[in-house]
Design an enzyme around this catalytic site. Sequence first.
Site, mmCIF file in Angstrom:
data_model
loop_
_atom_site.group_PDB
_atom_site.id
_atom_site.type_symbol
_atom_site.label_atom_id
_atom_site.label_comp_id
_atom_site.label_asym_id
_atom_site.label_seq_id
_atom_site.Cartn_x
_atom_site.Cartn_y
_atom_site.Cartn_z
ATOM 1 C CB CYS A 113 -0.981 -0.043 1.167
ATOM 2 S SG CYS A 113 -2.366 1.095 1.020
ATOM 3 C CG HIS A 114 -0.337 4.943 1.353
ATOM 4 N ND1 HIS A 114 -1.528 4.268 1.211
ATOM 5 C CD2 HIS A 114 -0.528 6.161 0.792
ATOM 6 C CE1 HIS A 114 -2.403 5.035 0.596
ATOM 7 N NE2 HIS A 114 -1.826 6.197 0.329
#
Length: 190
Positions: A113-114
């Site tokens: 994800c991030h």
Amino acid sequence: MTGRLSGRRVAFLVAPEGVEQVELTRPWKAVQDAEGLPELISFEYGDVQAFNHLDKADVFRADKPVSEASVDDYVGLVLPGGVANPDLLRTDPASVRFVGSFFDADKPVAAICHAPWTLAEAGVIRGRRLTSYPSLQTDLRNAGAEWVDEEVVIDGRLVTSRNPDDLPAFCEKMVEQLAQQADQGHTAPA
């Protein structure tokens, strides 16, 4: 899942708040299912607040502060996502050094994800092929990475995925990389 971790420890690095709960708990369970020992590392001993997107979720207890953690104690590193988690990690010099030490030691790193924001801050993605949450693609390209929109990407010892929907593939490839490291005899069981 393929591969067994045979009691080897795996570091999970998170900030005190902002980690996406499912991106912590699903890989954690995958490590446990592979007979590994996950260890939660944060800025200091204490509580870590997880989130389900923007809503507060469960609280977890950090096992060790990053200042006391050593790459030598782990077979690999997992970086869960969430927006705030990697944003806070990349502002913490000890966390950035800890991430970089896994690349220096050529040990597996899995980021979802991030989480690749922290990899960019550590200066370890130039020339690598990876994926992330789509909003990071410009940042990662500017840091020298080749960003692709794929469920899971493996580049050497680095495993990356885009979001929680990718967790089955992410966990499978993460455990494969960790098990290969364990099979090579690196990092004795705890």
